[in-house]
Design a protein around this motif. Structure first.
Motif, mmCIF file in Angstrom:
data_model
loop_
_atom_site.group_PDB
_atom_site.id
_atom_site.type_symbol
_atom_site.label_atom_id
_atom_site.label_comp_id
_atom_site.label_asym_id
_atom_site.label_seq_id
_atom_site.Cartn_x
_atom_site.Cartn_y
_atom_site.Cartn_z
ATOM 1 N N LYS A 132 0.823 -1.211 0.000
ATOM 2 C CA LYS A 132 0.000 0.000 0.000
ATOM 3 C C LYS A 132 0.854 1.255 0.000
ATOM 4 C CE LYS A 132 -3.782 2.326 2.442
ATOM 5 N NZ LYS A 132 -3.131 3.647 2.458
ATOM 6 N N ASP A 133 1.981 1.234 0.706
ATOM 7 C CA ASP A 133 2.845 2.411 0.742
ATOM 8 C C ASP A 133 3.356 2.761 -0.650
ATOM 9 O OD1 ASP A 133 4.396 4.359 2.564
ATOM 10 O OD2 ASP A 133 5.962 3.499 1.301
ATOM 11 N N LEU A 134 3.736 1.754 -1.410
ATOM 12 C CA LEU A 134 4.196 2.006 -2.772
ATOM 13 C C LEU A 134 3.101 2.666 -3.610
ATOM 14 C CD1 LEU A 134 6.100 -1.349 -3.314
ATOM 15 C CD2 LEU A 134 7.139 0.926 -3.392
ATOM 16 N N LYS A 135 1.877 2.176 -3.482
ATOM 17 C CA LYS A 135 0.762 2.751 -4.235
ATOM 18 C C LYS A 135 0.468 4.178 -3.772
ATOM 19 C CE LYS A 135 -1.401 -1.762 -5.019
ATOM 20 N NZ LYS A 135 -2.561 -2.657 -4.686
ATOM 21 N N ASP A 136 0.487 4.402 -2.458
ATOM 22 C CA ASP A 136 0.231 5.738 -1.924
ATOM 23 C C ASP A 136 1.274 6.732 -2.404
ATOM 24 O OD1 ASP A 136 -1.973 4.782 -0.609
ATOM 25 O OD2 ASP A 136 -1.054 4.765 1.380
ATOM 26 N N ASN A 137 2.541 6.305 -2.446
ATOM 27 C CA ASN A 137 3.614 7.190 -2.889
ATOM 28 C C ASN A 137 3.391 7.651 -4.323
ATOM 29 O OD1 ASN A 137 4.807 6.750 -0.425
ATOM 30 N ND2 ASN A 137 6.205 5.187 -1.179
ATOM 31 N N ARG A 138 3.011 6.729 -5.188
ATOM 32 C CA ARG A 138 2.759 7.094 -6.582
ATOM 33 C C ARG A 138 1.578 8.067 -6.684
ATOM 34 N NH1 ARG A 138 4.210 1.589 -7.303
ATOM 35 N NH2 ARG A 138 2.034 0.924 -7.210
ATOM 36 N N ASN A 139 0.540 7.826 -5.888
ATOM 37 C CA ASN A 139 -0.619 8.714 -5.921
ATOM 38 C C ASN A 139 -0.272 10.109 -5.420
ATOM 39 O OD1 ASN A 139 -2.392 6.792 -6.956
ATOM 40 N ND2 ASN A 139 -2.990 6.053 -4.935
ATOM 41 N N ILE A 140 0.540 10.194 -4.373
ATOM 42 C CA ILE A 140 0.968 11.499 -3.858
ATOM 43 C C ILE A 140 1.751 12.253 -4.925
ATOM 44 C CG2 ILE A 140 2.510 12.638 -2.195
ATOM 45 C CD1 ILE A 140 1.691 10.457 -0.187
ATOM 46 N N GLY A 141 2.678 11.565 -5.574
ATOM 47 C CA GLY A 141 3.448 12.203 -6.647
ATOM 48 C C GLY A 141 2.567 12.674 -7.776
ATOM 49 N N ASP A 142 1.606 11.855 -8.168
ATOM 50 C CA ASP A 142 0.702 12.224 -9.266
ATOM 51 C C ASP A 142 -0.163 13.426 -8.891
ATOM 52 O OD1 ASP A 142 1.663 10.213 -10.864
ATOM 53 O OD2 ASP A 142 0.048 8.805 -10.402
ATOM 54 N N HIS A 143 -0.768 13.382 -7.711
ATOM 55 C CA HIS A 143 -1.616 14.495 -7.276
ATOM 56 C C HIS A 143 -0.804 15.792 -7.187
ATOM 57 C CE1 HIS A 143 -5.292 12.344 -6.591
ATOM 58 N NE2 HIS A 143 -4.766 11.536 -5.683
ATOM 59 N N GLY A 144 0.393 15.702 -6.596
ATOM 60 C CA GLY A 144 1.219 16.899 -6.443
ATOM 61 C C GLY A 144 1.666 17.477 -7.769
ATOM 62 N N ALA A 145 2.106 16.613 -8.669
ATOM 63 C CA ALA A 145 2.585 17.081 -9.972
ATOM 64 C C ALA A 145 1.458 17.728 -10.772
ATOM 65 C CB ALA A 145 3.186 15.912 -10.741
ATOM 66 N N HIS A 146 0.305 17.073 -10.821
ATOM 67 C CA HIS A 146 -0.829 17.644 -11.570
ATOM 68 C C HIS A 146 -1.273 18.970 -10.970
ATOM 69 C CE1 HIS A 146 -1.081 14.246 -14.159
ATOM 70 N NE2 HIS A 146 -1.565 13.414 -13.251
ATOM 71 N N HIS A 147 -1.302 19.043 -9.651
ATOM 72 C CA HIS A 147 -1.713 20.277 -8.984
ATOM 73 C C HIS A 147 -0.759 21.428 -9.312
ATOM 74 C CE1 HIS A 147 -3.414 22.813 -5.772
ATOM 75 N NE2 HIS A 147 -2.158 23.135 -5.512
ATOM 76 N N LEU A 148 0.537 21.166 -9.226
ATOM 77 C CA LEU A 148 1.505 22.221 -9.500
ATOM 78 C C LEU A 148 1.415 22.704 -10.935
ATOM 79 C CD1 LEU A 148 4.727 21.016 -7.632
ATOM 80 C CD2 LEU A 148 3.294 22.963 -7.073
ATOM 81 N N LEU A 149 1.308 21.781 -11.872
ATOM 82 C CA LEU A 149 1.236 22.166 -13.282
ATOM 83 C C LEU A 149 -0.026 22.967 -13.570
ATOM 84 C CD1 LEU A 149 2.546 18.876 -14.954
ATOM 85 C CD2 LEU A 149 3.765 21.045 -14.686
ATOM 86 N N GLN A 150 -1.128 22.620 -12.910
ATOM 87 C CA GLN A 150 -2.354 23.388 -13.090
ATOM 88 C C GLN A 150 -2.218 24.796 -12.517
ATOM 89 O OE1 GLN A 150 -5.376 21.024 -11.212
ATOM 90 N NE2 GLN A 150 -5.530 19.567 -12.915
ATOM 91 N N GLN A 151 -1.519 24.914 -11.384
ATOM 92 C CA GLN A 151 -1.359 26.216 -10.742
ATOM 93 C C GLN A 151 -0.512 27.171 -11.569
ATOM 94 O OE1 GLN A 151 -2.877 27.283 -7.755
ATOM 95 N NE2 GLN A 151 -4.037 25.413 -8.185
ATOM 96 N N VAL A 152 0.544 26.653 -12.171
ATOM 97 C CA VAL A 152 1.466 27.538 -12.903
ATOM 98 C C VAL A 152 1.098 27.665 -14.377
ATOM 99 C CG1 VAL A 152 3.351 27.004 -11.332
ATOM 100 C CG2 VAL A 152 3.086 25.664 -13.412
#
Length: 313
Positions: free
Chosen positions: A149-169
């Motif tokens: 589960k930790d491996l899956k959560d890590n990928r989801n955190i990276g995906d959410h963070g990356a998409h959020h940042l790109l949308q903001q800028v």
């Protein structure tokens, strides 16, 4: 002897592994020796797991919890005995979990994992027909599922963070500063803070965050210069039982970590040392948001968002 992570994701094999595990065998990368050496040490029981966590051979709140639970799983793999009663094994597991929590008190992941696994063990011990062997198997499966589960959560955190940042800028490239251990060495092997600013060892209900010393100063500098400041943390690092950061117990490390290098004292005799391992960043300095495996939230939104997520499960 070969070791592998339980995940078959090829991306996880591309990063430096903090944890190597297969059933009955656990190795951790001794991070005290980096970058000069990449040495993996065998963890064969709970005591060795506690010592590795306490000495900071393993670091990062998610990795601390995973190593703690897997050290218990490895010891249980060798402990299966038809002569042991279910009650004795239940007590051993609960005592071991309490012991592991004491290694690094500020990082909440180990405490939460101990609470959840402890409740699980107590329920399994009450099942009709439960044996010491079946209880061992249940705990080992629980710890292995936690790793996956930790491996899956890590990928989801990276995906959410990356998409959020790109949308903001509104552009394809973002310049990012990371602070603390934000990659695979802090987790099971992928990382929680890809394209994000800082990690966290504990996030409380109002959004205040405990992280490695220096995070607070960085947050102040970011606020002064108008730079969005983000925290990346799995929900297991969020402790909604505490209302604000002033209630977080801050771990203090041995003075020798500041006065000595490789066992040789470099500070003058008589020097006093106060060595807190963490500082607390107030929620009003977290201007970008808190990135979790279920989404990105403002500090004021975090408690409600995580409560909704739990209620759906």
């Amino acid at each position: 002897m070969r070791f592998r992570l339980l995940s078959s994701d090829p991306k996880s094999a591309m990063s430096l592994e903090a944890i190597r595990y297969r059933r009955g065998s656990l190795q951790i990368l001794n991070q005290l020796l980096l970058p000069q050496q990449s040495l993996y040490e065998e963890i064969g029981n709970v005591r060795q797991g506690w010592e590795a966590i306490r000495a900071m051979k393993v670091r990062g709140a998610p990795a601390i919890a995973i190593v703690g639970c897997l050290s218990l799983a490895v010891e249980l793999h060798d402990k299966r005995s038809a002569e042991e009663s279910v009650g004795d094994l239940e007590r051993f597991v609960l005592d071991s979990l309490n012991y592991l929590v004491s290694a690094r008190p500020t990082a909440v992941n180990m405490a939460q994992a101990a609470q959840e696994l402890g409740c699980f063990v107590q329920q399994e011990a009450k099942r009709e027909g439960a044996t010491a062997k079946s209880l061992c198997e249940s705990v080992i499966n629980w710890a292995e599922a936690m790793l996956d589960k930790d491996l899956k959560d890590n990928r989801n955190i990276g995906d959410h963070g990356a998409h959020h940042l790109l949308q903001q800028v509104g552009q394809d490239k973002v310049i990012v500063l990371t602070h603390c251990n934000t990659g695979s060495l802090a987790t099971a092997g992928y990382g929680t803070a890809l394209a994000i600013f800082v990690g966290a060892d504990r996030v409380v209900a109002n959004g205040d965050t405990a992280n490695k010393v220096g995070t607070y100063q960085l947050a102040i500098a970011a606020k002064h210069h108008g730079i969005p400041f983000y925290v990346a943390a799995p929900s297991t690092s969020c402790d909604l039982s505490l209302e604000h950061g002033g209630q977080i117990i801050i771990e203090e490390r041995p003075s020798q970590e500041l006065t000595d290098i490789s066992g040789v004292r470099v500070a003058a005799p008589g020097i006093g040392v106060w060595n807190p391992a963490f500082d607390v960043t107030p929620h009003n300095l977290i201007t970008g948001g808190i990135v979790t495996e279920v989404g990105v939230f403002a500090p004021s939104e975090l408690q409600a968002a995580l409560t909704r997520t739990v209620s759906k499960e």
